[in-house]
Design a protein around this motif. Structure first.
Motif, mmCIF file in Angstrom:
data_model
loop_
_atom_site.group_PDB
_atom_site.id
_atom_site.type_symbol
_atom_site.label_atom_id
_atom_site.label_comp_id
_atom_site.label_asym_id
_atom_site.label_seq_id
_atom_site.Cartn_x
_atom_site.Cartn_y
_atom_site.Cartn_z
ATOM 1 N N HIS A 87 0.828 -1.207 0.000
ATOM 2 C CA HIS A 87 0.000 0.000 0.000
ATOM 3 C C HIS A 87 0.868 1.264 0.000
ATOM 4 N N VAL A 88 1.889 1.291 0.852
ATOM 5 C CA VAL A 88 2.746 2.477 0.940
ATOM 6 C C VAL A 88 3.558 2.647 -0.341
ATOM 7 N N ILE A 89 4.044 1.556 -0.895
ATOM 8 C CA ILE A 89 4.817 1.647 -2.138
ATOM 9 C C ILE A 89 3.963 2.199 -3.268
ATOM 10 N N GLY A 90 2.677 1.829 -3.296
ATOM 11 C CA GLY A 90 1.781 2.385 -4.320
ATOM 12 C C GLY A 90 1.651 3.891 -4.196
ATOM 13 N N LYS A 91 1.556 4.392 -2.988
ATOM 14 C CA LYS A 91 1.463 5.835 -2.779
ATOM 15 C C LYS A 91 2.760 6.549 -3.208
ATOM 16 N N ILE A 92 3.878 5.964 -2.829
ATOM 17 C CA ILE A 92 5.165 6.584 -3.184
ATOM 18 C C ILE A 92 5.366 6.550 -4.694
ATOM 19 N N ARG A 93 4.982 5.461 -5.330
ATOM 20 C CA ARG A 93 5.162 5.338 -6.772
ATOM 21 C C ARG A 93 4.402 6.429 -7.519
ATOM 22 N N ALA A 94 3.233 6.779 -7.040
ATOM 23 C CA ALA A 94 2.444 7.807 -7.717
ATOM 24 C C ALA A 94 3.143 9.157 -7.708
ATOM 25 N N VAL A 95 3.932 9.406 -6.672
ATOM 26 C CA VAL A 95 4.631 10.687 -6.567
ATOM 27 C C VAL A 95 5.971 10.666 -7.302
ATOM 28 N N VAL A 96 6.678 9.565 -7.229
ATOM 29 C CA VAL A 96 8.056 9.502 -7.701
ATOM 30 C C VAL A 96 8.164 9.126 -9.173
ATOM 31 N N MET A 97 7.304 8.242 -9.666
ATOM 32 C CA MET A 97 7.473 7.697 -11.002
ATOM 33 C C MET A 97 7.508 8.746 -12.113
ATOM 34 N N PRO A 98 6.622 9.759 -12.132
ATOM 35 C CA PRO A 98 6.705 10.755 -13.220
ATOM 36 C C PRO A 98 8.068 11.459 -13.282
ATOM 37 N N LYS A 99 8.603 11.807 -12.126
ATOM 38 C CA LYS A 99 9.894 12.476 -12.100
ATOM 39 C C LYS A 99 11.019 11.504 -12.489
ATOM 40 N N ALA A 100 10.912 10.264 -12.018
ATOM 41 C CA ALA A 100 11.950 9.276 -12.333
ATOM 42 C C ALA A 100 11.963 8.947 -13.820
ATOM 43 N N GLU A 101 10.814 8.826 -14.444
ATOM 44 C CA GLU A 101 10.749 8.513 -15.874
ATOM 45 C C GLU A 101 11.328 9.637 -16.718
ATOM 46 N N GLN A 102 11.123 10.862 -16.300
ATOM 47 C CA GLN A 102 11.701 11.983 -17.041
ATOM 48 C C GLN A 102 13.229 11.941 -17.003
ATOM 49 N N ILE A 103 13.807 11.685 -15.816
ATOM 50 C CA ILE A 103 15.262 11.569 -15.705
ATOM 51 C C ILE A 103 15.754 10.360 -16.503
ATOM 52 N N LEU A 104 14.963 9.297 -16.487
ATOM 53 C CA LEU A 104 15.358 8.079 -17.192
ATOM 54 C C LEU A 104 15.450 8.310 -18.692
ATOM 55 N N ARG A 105 14.454 9.014 -19.237
ATOM 56 C CA ARG A 105 14.449 9.263 -20.687
ATOM 57 C C ARG A 105 15.554 10.206 -21.115
ATOM 58 N N SER A 106 15.831 11.217 -20.312
ATOM 59 C CA SER A 106 16.778 12.250 -20.743
ATOM 60 C C SER A 106 18.226 11.938 -20.385
ATOM 61 N N SER A 107 18.469 11.247 -19.290
ATOM 62 C CA SER A 107 19.838 11.106 -18.801
ATOM 63 C C SER A 107 20.328 9.665 -18.668
ATOM 64 N N ILE A 108 19.436 8.678 -18.780
ATOM 65 C CA ILE A 108 19.854 7.284 -18.562
ATOM 66 C C ILE A 108 19.808 6.473 -19.851
ATOM 67 N N GLN A 109 18.672 6.456 -20.510
ATOM 68 C CA GLN A 109 18.500 5.598 -21.684
ATOM 69 C C GLN A 109 19.512 5.856 -22.799
ATOM 70 N N PRO A 110 19.892 7.108 -23.085
ATOM 71 C CA PRO A 110 20.892 7.317 -24.155
ATOM 72 C C PRO A 110 22.254 6.690 -23.869
ATOM 73 N N TYR A 111 22.571 6.462 -22.592
ATOM 74 C CA TYR A 111 23.890 5.937 -22.228
ATOM 75 C C TYR A 111 23.850 4.475 -21.789
ATOM 76 N N LEU A 112 22.678 3.882 -21.746
ATOM 77 C CA LEU A 112 22.553 2.535 -21.202
ATOM 78 C C LEU A 112 23.310 1.506 -22.039
ATOM 79 N N SER A 113 23.171 1.570 -23.345
ATOM 80 C CA SER A 113 23.830 0.588 -24.201
ATOM 81 C C SER A 113 25.346 0.737 -24.171
ATOM 82 N N SER A 114 25.825 1.968 -24.107
ATOM 83 C CA SER A 114 27.278 2.180 -24.073
ATOM 84 C C SER A 114 27.872 1.673 -22.763
ATOM 85 N N ILE A 115 27.162 1.867 -21.651
ATOM 86 C CA ILE A 115 27.650 1.345 -20.367
ATOM 87 C C ILE A 115 27.693 -0.175 -20.408
#
Length: 834
Positions: free
Chosen positions: A318-346
């Motif tokens: 239950h608590v993880i569901g609440k936290i996910r609703a707050v954190v996931m939008p911000k985490a996905e934005q960082i993931l798309r802009s700063s993580i995914q372009p470098y994932l294959s090279s790492i």
């Protein structure tokens, strides 16, 4: 130097160090108590719900180094007390500590070592240049010039240095490059093993400790990987204290150090070591007390967990569901802009050296087993086979033979990614991959031993080579499967260690302030097992796990670097194979009779132990420097077949002998020659009816050394090139005759020229004294006759320089030109001596 330490570390400063260490341990203790309860909850939940990854195909050996030692030998050590080099006997037990004895005799008398070095956190160096670079970085305000010489002058050209950022440094040297390479590999293995001080089998204490250290550093603003996360928990805590304490002490004490650059560096080294030992003593005592307190509460916590498990799981979701609703939008934005372009090279940077290293380990195992198969075909004997199998059992712990695989991983290059993702050093991943390589090699060797022993018990030793090959093929297949599984897990964990700290750091300003409000959703009696900070990190982990899993899965689908797809499951042809893990290790010496009486038994403190790495046999060294000689009471496992040192190869090349093994069928003639020696004699003048053949006779022959030998057989061999030899001799005789005629003509011409010169001189004198012309002409004739004889004699004495025939050559010519009937014909006569 003791005065230097006491003057800069007075009582007040030592009290300050104790107080700072106590503050760090109190903060860490609070975190550890919370994380201990969370780790226990995870273990109990996993035990109840079950689950897990793919089952390993290879067997795992519980205590592979039982009854073995690693290495021993002699080194020169630099003593700081008197600034001199002294010979020290070094013994490395299976705990991988480096024990220094004053002499080998002190070791034999079971005395305690003068120094015992725990290599956790050290770096093994082989040049003073590397050491000076690291030493200069320890005192940033003191910059060494390139012309500055190190404060230690190495006794030889082959140094070995153990460097630590906080503890004492150790300086050794050896006399040959081969010794340096072997000792360096051994010391690197000591460092590698000592750094891996956190046991994975302790499923509660280890996760609690690592999470506590990571959270403590995050509070201080350090999110990335930490290179000093190495050694036992007290050592890691000492490094944690000195991470912030040492810069403060350096700024306070550094400007007060007097003397030249080398003196200040030496003084700071001693002060830093004294501080490290003080902090380590305190962290060891306080951590032991902390663990005891948590372990005392474990039974009661376990009972509460099992009774409230359903409520705990429901509340957490239950608590993880609440936290996910707050954190996931911000985490996905960082993931798309700063993580995914470098994932294959790492991933590519990690996969290339890691896969090469595991492939090299596979090849090393394959070559060792093939060598055993060849020796079994050549009939090398059971004793030799037992020795080879005993050597194979320790292959994973032989740093020299494993070095080829380890070196592949050392080529890992994360340049360009370290600053972006706050990766302090790739050494964290290099060390982890090398530990996995060693584990896989040992699993492969142990599985091969169990399969071979099982096959020999069932089928016997009739077709040993074929049995070995079948077991090898089975183990190679299992190794490939397990290697793929282990590498994929390593890639996922490495990517998480690189990406998660970066995402937590990016999300901290916006997400961390909102976390306290989620604590209200957890009941107070459950709050000890459910921490909002841990659940927040789980949400961040879930946000990036899908991309990491897809990247690794795609690499497996493309069969890159011999990775298997997750859908491929290797069926075990022997479902009872894992039952062999509980069987004791096979004693090959006892089975094949090599040294079965007491080869694997220990006898007291200095009992007979088998050494993993072979000694270095040094030639031409003084007895005082017993470099890597065999230790009494240590049974040697040779590093290579025959145990021929490289230093001895030069002597073998200078004195070449029969290269064939007398045991092999190809050397039967050599054995016959040893029993019945053959002497070859060349005799001149064969008869016309002489033919090739062997006839029996009884007689004796006197050899060159005067010894008389009995002759049983005479073999006469008439050369087919007799006519050719005669024609060559005739040509030689003709050419020498022609040369002799030419020499005589030259002598005659020289005499005539001298007579003409004398006559011209006499004619000039005659014009001046006409009255005595007849008398002068007679005198000239007599003079020419008397001078012609010594002239000819003088020309003959210089025949070597002028090309004329010497008396010796004339005698040889005379011998050769005695006629065709007396020309020597080549006839070989072999005398077979009894």
């Amino acid at each position: 130097m003791g005065d230097v330490v006491s003057s800069h570390l007075d009582e007040s400063r030592r009290e300050m160090i104790t107080a700072r260490t106590g503050d760090v341990m109190r903060q860490f203790g609070d975190l550890y108590e919370k994380q201990y309860a969370v780790a226990l909850f995870n273990v109990v939940r996993f035990e109840i719900e079950g689950g897990g990854g793919a089952q390993s195909q290879l067997l795992h050996r519980k205590d592979p180094l039982a009854g073995h030692t690693i290495f021993s030998g002699s080194l020169f050590q630099y003593l700081e007390e008197n600034r001199k080099w002294r010979n020290r006997f070094v013994f490395i037990p299976n705990s991988y500590s480096v024990d220094l004895y004053e002499s080998k005799a002190a070791y034999d008398r079971t005395l305690h070592p003068k120094v015992s070095i725990n290599c956790a956190g050290y770096k093994a160096l082989t040049s003073m240049e590397e050491y000076m670079e690291l030493l200069t970085s320890s005192l940033p305000e003191i910059k060494a010039k390139p012309s500055n010489a190190p404060f230690i002058k190495c006794a030889t050209q082959f140094p070995l240095i153990l460097w630590h950022p906080y503890a004492r440094h150790y300086f050794f040297c050896v006399v040959t490059e081969k010794e340096q390479q072997k000792w360096h590999a051994v010391l690197q293995d000591c460092v590698r093993h000592s750094n891996n001080g956190l046991s994975e089998e302790n499923t509660v204490q280890t996760p609690a400790f690592t999470d506590s250290v990571r959270r403590y550093r995050q509070v201080k603003g350090h999110y990335g990987t930490w290179e000093m996360m190495c050694g036992s928990p007290p050592q890691i805590l000492a490094n944690l204290v000195l991470e912030t304490l040492q810069p403060e002490l350096r700024n306070a004490i550094g400007p007060r150090l007097k003397g030249k650059l080398q003196d200040r560096q030496r003084k700071w080294m001693l002060i830093s070591d004294a501080v490290y030992r003080q902090v380590l003593t305190q962290t060891r005592d306080q951590y032991a007390a902390l663990v005891d307190a948590c372990e005392a509460q474990k039974p009661s916590l376990d009972v509460r967990l099992r009774g409230d498990m359903d409520m705990l799981v429901t509340t957490k979701e239950h608590v993880i569901g609440k936290i996910r609703a707050v954190v996931m939008p911000k985490a996905e934005q960082i993931l798309r802009s700063s993580i995914q372009p470098y994932l294959s090279s790492i991933l590519d940077a990690l996969m290339e050296p890691t896969s090469r290293g595991f492939a090299e380990i596979r090849d090393t195992f394959f070559k060792e087993v093939v060598e055993i198969s060849k020796n079994s075909l050549n009939g090398s004997g059971k004793d030799n086979l037992g020795e080879q199998l005993e050597r194979l059992s320790m292959l994973a712990f032989h740093p020299v033979k494993m070095q080829s695989g380890y070196q592949q991983m050392q080529q890992l290059n994360l340049e360009g990614l370290q600053q972006r993702f706050d990766v302090s050093s790739p050494n964290v991943f290099v060390s982890r991959a090398q530990i996995l390589m060693r584990e896989q090699m040992d699993n492969a060797v142990f599985t091969f031993e169990q399969l071979l022993h099982q096959a020999l018990e069932a089928q016997g030793e009739d077709d040993l080579c074929k049995t070995i090959q079948k077991c090898q093929d089975r183990v190679i297949k299992k190794y490939d499967y397990d290697s793929s599984t282990v590498r994929k897990k390593f890639f996922r964990e490495a990517l998480l260690q690189i990406i998660i700290p970066y995402m937590l750091q990016q999300l901290a300003p916006t997400c961390t302030p909102e976390l306290p409000r989620f604590q209200e959703l957890i009941f107070e009696d459950l709050s000890r097992f459910l921490l909002v900070e841990n659940m927040y990190e789980e949400v961040v982990l879930q946000s990036v796990s899908k991309d990491i899993m897809m990247a690794v899965k795609e690499a497996a689908v493309q069969r890159r670097h011999n990775l298997y797809r997750d859908s491929i499951v290797l069926t075990n042809s022997d479902p009872n194979l894992h039952l062999l893990e509980e069987t004791p290790q096979v004693d090959w010496d006892a089975k094949f009779g090599s040294d079965g009486s007491d080869g694997g038994k220990e006898k007291g403190f200095r009992g007979r132990r088998k050494q993993v790495v072979s000694m270095i046999q040094m030639e031409g060294l003084p007895i005082s420097y017993e470099s890597c000689l065999e230790v009494p009471g240590v049974e040697l496992i040779p590093e290579e077949d025959g145990d021929v040192a490289e230093d001895d190869m030069g002597e073998i090349e200078e004195n070449p002998g029969p290269s064939e093994d007398p045991k092999s069928p190809d050397s039967v003639n050599q054995i016959r020659d040893l029993i019945n020696p053959v002497v070859e004699v060349v005799l001149p003048g064969p008869k016309e009816d002489t033919t090739t053949g062997t006839e029996t006779t009884n007689g004796t022959i006197t050899l060159e050394d005067g010894v008389q030998e009995e002759v049983t057989h005479v073999t006469t061999i008439v050369s087919d090139s007799i006519s050719k030899s005669k024609s060559i001799m005739e040509e030689l005789v003709g050419s020498r005759k022609q040369k002799e005629l030419q020499d005589e003509a030259a002598i005659q011409r020289a005499i005539e020229q001298m007579e003409m010169a004398v006559q011209e001189e006499d004619s000039e004198q005659a014009s001046e004294q006409e009255a005595s012309e007849q008398e002068a002409s007679e005198h000239t004739t007599e003079a020419s006759d008397s001078e012609s004889q010594p002239l000819a004699k003088d020309c003959g004495s210089r025949n070597d320089d002028s090309g004329f025939q010497s008396p010796t050559n004339e005698a040889e010519t005379e011998t050769i030109t005695n006629g065709p009937d007396q020309t020597a014909d080549p006839v070989d006569v072999e005398l077979l001596l009894a």
